[in-house]
Design a protein around this motif. Structure first.
Motif, PDB file in Angstrom:
ATOM      1  N   LEU A 139       0.902  -1.433  -0.148  1.00  0.00           N
ATOM      2  CA  LEU A 139       0.017   0.166   0.025  1.00  0.00           C
ATOM      3  C   LEU A 139       1.110   0.910  -0.008  1.00  0.00           C
ATOM      4  CD1 LEU A 139      -2.997  -1.366   2.396  1.00  0.00           C
ATOM      5  CD2 LEU A 139      -3.592  -0.751   0.111  1.00  0.00           C
ATOM      6  N   ARG A 140       1.879   1.276   0.974  1.00  0.00           N
ATOM      7  CA  ARG A 140       2.319   2.445   1.039  1.00  0.00           C
ATOM      8  C   ARG A 140       3.500   2.624  -0.521  1.00  0.00           C
ATOM      9  NH1 ARG A 140       5.446   3.055   6.281  1.00  0.00           N
ATOM     10  NH2 ARG A 140       6.803   1.787   5.406  1.00  0.00           N
ATOM     11  N   VAL A 141       4.384   1.460  -1.270  1.00  0.00           N
ATOM     12  CA  VAL A 141       4.084   1.548  -2.623  1.00  0.00           C
ATOM     13  C   VAL A 141       3.123   2.388  -3.864  1.00  0.00           C
ATOM     14  CG1 VAL A 141       5.385   0.314  -4.445  1.00  0.00           C
ATOM     15  CG2 VAL A 141       6.373   0.107  -2.392  1.00  0.00           C
ATOM     16  N   ALA A 142       1.843   1.594  -3.443  1.00  0.00           N
ATOM     17  CA  ALA A 142       1.040   1.825  -4.268  1.00  0.00           C
ATOM     18  C   ALA A 142       0.778   3.412  -3.993  1.00  0.00           C
ATOM     19  CB  ALA A 142      -0.599   1.341  -3.898  1.00  0.00           C
ATOM     20  N   ALA A 143       0.726   4.096  -2.721  1.00  0.00           N
ATOM     21  CA  ALA A 143       0.537   5.437  -2.395  1.00  0.00           C
ATOM     22  C   ALA A 143       1.416   6.795  -3.107  1.00  0.00           C
ATOM     23  CB  ALA A 143       0.413   5.964  -0.789  1.00  0.00           C
ATOM     24  N   GLN A 144       3.046   5.907  -3.650  1.00  0.00           N
ATOM     25  CA  GLN A 144       3.506   6.970  -3.841  1.00  0.00           C
ATOM     26  C   GLN A 144       4.006   7.400  -5.078  1.00  0.00           C
ATOM     27  OE1 GLN A 144       7.905   5.981  -2.682  1.00  0.00           O
ATOM     28  NE2 GLN A 144       7.710   6.353   0.067  1.00  0.00           N
ATOM     29  N   ALA A 145       3.484   5.485  -5.863  1.00  0.00           N
ATOM     30  CA  ALA A 145       2.717   5.487  -7.056  1.00  0.00           C
ATOM     31  C   ALA A 145       1.707   5.824  -7.758  1.00  0.00           C
ATOM     32  CB  ALA A 145       3.051   3.962  -8.216  1.00  0.00           C
ATOM     33  N   ALA A 146       1.081   6.448  -6.936  1.00  0.00           N
ATOM     34  CA  ALA A 146      -0.220   7.457  -7.791  1.00  0.00           C
ATOM     35  C   ALA A 146      -0.521   7.603  -7.035  1.00  0.00           C
ATOM     36  CB  ALA A 146      -1.079   5.806  -7.775  1.00  0.00           C
ATOM     37  N   PRO A 147       0.166   8.981  -6.474  1.00  0.00           N
ATOM     38  CA  PRO A 147      -0.143  10.202  -5.469  1.00  0.00           C
ATOM     39  C   PRO A 147      -1.806  10.707  -5.370  1.00  0.00           C
ATOM     40  CG  PRO A 147       1.056  10.690  -6.736  1.00  0.00           C
ATOM     41  CD  PRO A 147       1.243   9.627  -6.842  1.00  0.00           C
ATOM     42  N   GLY A 148      -2.477  10.700  -4.338  1.00  0.00           N
ATOM     43  CA  GLY A 148      -3.639  11.037  -4.370  1.00  0.00           C
ATOM     44  C   GLY A 148      -4.879  10.418  -4.990  1.00  0.00           C
ATOM     45  N   ILE A 149      -4.848   8.965  -4.982  1.00  0.00           N
ATOM     46  CA  ILE A 149      -5.752   7.909  -5.298  1.00  0.00           C
ATOM     47  C   ILE A 149      -5.548   7.513  -4.160  1.00  0.00           C
ATOM     48  CG2 ILE A 149      -6.348   6.617  -7.026  1.00  0.00           C
ATOM     49  CD1 ILE A 149      -4.783   8.156  -9.415  1.00  0.00           C
ATOM     50  N   ALA A 150      -4.136   6.459  -3.530  1.00  0.00           N
ATOM     51  CA  ALA A 150      -4.282   5.150  -2.364  1.00  0.00           C
ATOM     52  C   ALA A 150      -4.549   5.801  -1.721  1.00  0.00           C
ATOM     53  CB  ALA A 150      -2.992   4.780  -2.636  1.00  0.00           C
ATOM     54  N   PRO A 151      -5.675   5.012  -1.027  1.00  0.00           N
ATOM     55  CA  PRO A 151      -5.599   5.229   0.730  1.00  0.00           C
ATOM     56  C   PRO A 151      -4.998   5.615   1.718  1.00  0.00           C
ATOM     57  CG  PRO A 151      -5.926   2.638   0.074  1.00  0.00           C
ATOM     58  CD  PRO A 151      -5.645   3.557  -0.701  1.00  0.00           C
ATOM     59  N   LYS A 152      -5.249   6.807   2.524  1.00  0.00           N
ATOM     60  CA  LYS A 152      -4.440   6.909   3.743  1.00  0.00           C
ATOM     61  C   LYS A 152      -3.776   6.387   4.263  1.00  0.00           C
ATOM     62  CE  LYS A 152      -5.810  12.010   3.180  1.00  0.00           C
ATOM     63  NZ  LYS A 152      -7.193  11.742   2.749  1.00  0.00           N
ATOM     64  N   LEU A 153      -2.432   6.053   4.926  1.00  0.00           N
ATOM     65  CA  LEU A 153      -1.922   4.726   6.079  1.00  0.00           C
ATOM     66  C   LEU A 153      -1.630   5.492   7.046  1.00  0.00           C
ATOM     67  CD1 LEU A 153       0.077   3.373   3.550  1.00  0.00           C
ATOM     68  CD2 LEU A 153      -1.683   2.520   3.841  1.00  0.00           C
ATOM     69  N   TYR A 154      -1.898   4.883   8.783  1.00  0.00           N
ATOM     70  CA  TYR A 154      -2.089   4.519   9.287  1.00  0.00           C
ATOM     71  C   TYR A 154      -1.229   4.549  10.712  1.00  0.00           C
ATOM     72  CZ  TYR A 154      -6.489   7.655   8.528  1.00  0.00           C
ATOM     73  OH  TYR A 154      -7.039   8.720   7.431  1.00  0.00           O
ATOM     74  N   GLY A 155      -0.660   3.258  10.033  1.00  0.00           N
ATOM     75  CA  GLY A 155       0.625   3.391  10.471  1.00  0.00           C
ATOM     76  C   GLY A 155      -0.149   1.750  10.704  1.00  0.00           C
ATOM     77  N   ARG A 156       1.536   0.841  11.219  1.00  0.00           N
ATOM     78  CA  ARG A 156       0.967  -0.700  11.738  1.00  0.00           C
ATOM     79  C   ARG A 156       1.510  -1.150  12.741  1.00  0.00           C
ATOM     80  NH1 ARG A 156       3.097  -6.024   9.824  1.00  0.00           N
ATOM     81  NH2 ARG A 156       5.017  -5.882  10.331  1.00  0.00           N
ATOM     82  N   SER A 157       1.206  -2.105  13.159  1.00  0.00           N
ATOM     83  CA  SER A 157       1.685  -2.923  13.975  1.00  0.00           C
ATOM     84  C   SER A 157       2.296  -3.975  14.257  1.00  0.00           C
ATOM     85  CB  SER A 157       0.260  -3.071  14.883  1.00  0.00           C
ATOM     86  OG  SER A 157       1.213  -3.950  16.350  1.00  0.00           O
ATOM     87  N   GLU A 158       3.559  -4.890  14.266  1.00  0.00           N
ATOM     88  CA  GLU A 158       4.297  -5.661  13.954  1.00  0.00           C
ATOM     89  C   GLU A 158       3.507  -7.139  15.177  1.00  0.00           C
ATOM     90  OE1 GLU A 158       6.735  -6.071  11.363  1.00  0.00           O
ATOM     91  OE2 GLU A 158       7.273  -8.715  12.179  1.00  0.00           O
ATOM     92  N   ALA A 159       3.142  -6.355  16.127  1.00  0.00           N
ATOM     93  CA  ALA A 159       3.106  -7.510  16.966  1.00  0.00           C
ATOM     94  C   ALA A 159       1.582  -8.069  17.051  1.00  0.00           C
ATOM     95  CB  ALA A 159       3.100  -6.714  18.291  1.00  0.00           C
ATOM     96  N   LEU A 160       1.004  -7.029  16.544  1.00  0.00           N
ATOM     97  CA  LEU A 160      -0.598  -7.450  16.395  1.00  0.00           C
ATOM     98  C   LEU A 160      -1.264  -7.575  14.922  1.00  0.00           C
ATOM     99  CD1 LEU A 160      -2.227  -4.087  18.099  1.00  0.00           C
ATOM    100  CD2 LEU A 160      -2.124  -6.745  19.179  1.00  0.00           C
TER     101      LEU A 160
END
Ligand code: ADP
Ligand code: MG
Length: 337
Positions: A78-99
């Motif tokens: 999703l991060r790569v897509a957000a960079q490749a298609a700015p303004g289109i991809a959903p905003k990302l708020y963070g990830r938890s490795e443990a969860l």
């Protein structure tokens, strides 16, 4: 208030990533549709976000397991897509490795619709197929640039477990006459590591809003062969063309429109060679939607028989181009004899 286990997990996630405190959470509403994860809408004061947690076992088949670390690959895709298609991809708020979970923008609104639902309702293509081709081309092209971090996508064994085995190798067992061909396709896909493959480019994972297509559900993401994403997605359009005579011509034209918008992005290899691999893989994936572990749910017995018959004709001698493919496919649908 008694909180569900999902509510508690969502609260832990939003706390860990610093997005919200547990007492901010008004509601956690599970979203249906997924088979591999727990997904929910989390209502916060004044806004909602989505959370997604990988499940250790898919809901569809008892013997279909997938490691939870795929949640990381999905977030990184999703991060790569957000960079490749700015303004289109959903905003990302963070990830938890443990969860094994992450939070992202909750996509909703009057202009939002799921591609699969639109196609099954007979909605005609108004640029959607091309926009998906363009998005996919951008992501694939971004992944061949110098400095691209391939490390999160060294996932060929997950891809094997989630895609190659249930689709191609399981189908090979049902069709011993095609086993060699299907096994070879799987082996070539397993070895490939040229581009970042999403792995589940299905209309059920694509939301549209006015800004453009949103491709979700990248938990099979791996370095691999570009032909997989293309054939996987075009397969869905082809099967819907079989199922929906009224929009058949439009769906088959969409196959060509998607490829037409994707093709200019191909810098890493000869586009005609890639197109030929897509054409070789398509009938195998078509057959897999009848006799593999993830059969298409909207076809009746007659529809499945037709799909199987067409796949078995095309598989040993696939067309070299998608225009030939759509021509032959349409021809066989008109004259099933
Ligand atoms: N960020 C989001 N905003 C709105 N709806 C979403 C979001 N993420 C997922 N959904 C909905 O949930 C469904 C399942 O999500 P998906 O990521 O495809 O999970 P699964 O791996 O379980 O298939 C999607 O088809 C979509 O309808
Ligand atoms: Mg999904």
């Amino acid at each position: 208030m008694v909180q569900t286990e999902l509510h508690q997990r969502a609260a832990r996630l939003l706390t860990e990533i610093g997005l919200a405190a547990p007492e901010d959470i008004r509601a956690v509403v599970p979203l249906t549709g997924g088979v591999a994860s727990d997904i929910a809408r989390v209502d916060l004061p004044g806004r909602s976000v989505a959370v997604k947690f990988a499940l250790p076992k898919l809901k569809v088949a008892a013997d279909w397991h997938a490691p939870v670390h795929r949640n990381r690959a999905e977030y990184e895709w999703l991060r790569v897509a957000a960079q490749a298609a700015p303004g289109i991809a959903p905003k990302l708020y963070g990830r938890s490795e443990a969860l094994h979970g992450f939070a992202l923008e909750f996509i909703a609104g009057d202009d939002v619709w799921l591609w699969k639902a639109g196609l099954l309702e007979g909605r005609r293509d108004a640029g959607q197929a091309a926009s998906v081709g363009d998005l996919l081309g951008r992501v694939h092209a971004a992944s061949v640039t110098r400095g691209f971090d391939r490390e999160p996508f060294a996932n060929r064994d997950d891809f094997h477990a989630l895609r190659l085995e249930p689709y191609l190798l399981y189908t090979a067992q049902a069709h011993p006459g095609q086993a060699e061909r299907l096994t070879r396709l799987a082996a070539d896909l397993y070895r490939a590591e040229t581009v970042l493959v999403h792995g589940d480019v299905s209309p059920k994972n694509i939301l549209f809003r006015d800004a453009g297509p949103i491709l979700l559900d990248a938990e099979c993401a791996t370095m691999g062969d570009a032909s997989f994403d293309l054939a996987f997605c075009l397969n869905h359009l082809a099967i819907k063309a079989l199922h929906l005579p009224q929009t058949r011509a439009d769906l088959l034209a969409s196959v060509l429109r998607l490829w037409g918008a994707y093709r200019p992005h191909v810098t890493w290899e000869d586009a005609a060679a890639l197109e030929a691999r897509v054409c070789a893989l398509l009938p195998a994936l078509m057959l897999a939607r009848v006799d593999g572990k993830s059969p298409v749910e909207y076809l009746d017995d007659a529809g499945r028989d037709r799909l199987r018959a067409i796949s078995l004709t095309l598989l040993p001698a696939p067309p070299r181009s998608l225009s030939e493919f759509t021509e032959q496919f349409a021809h066989r649908l008109e004259d099933p004899s």
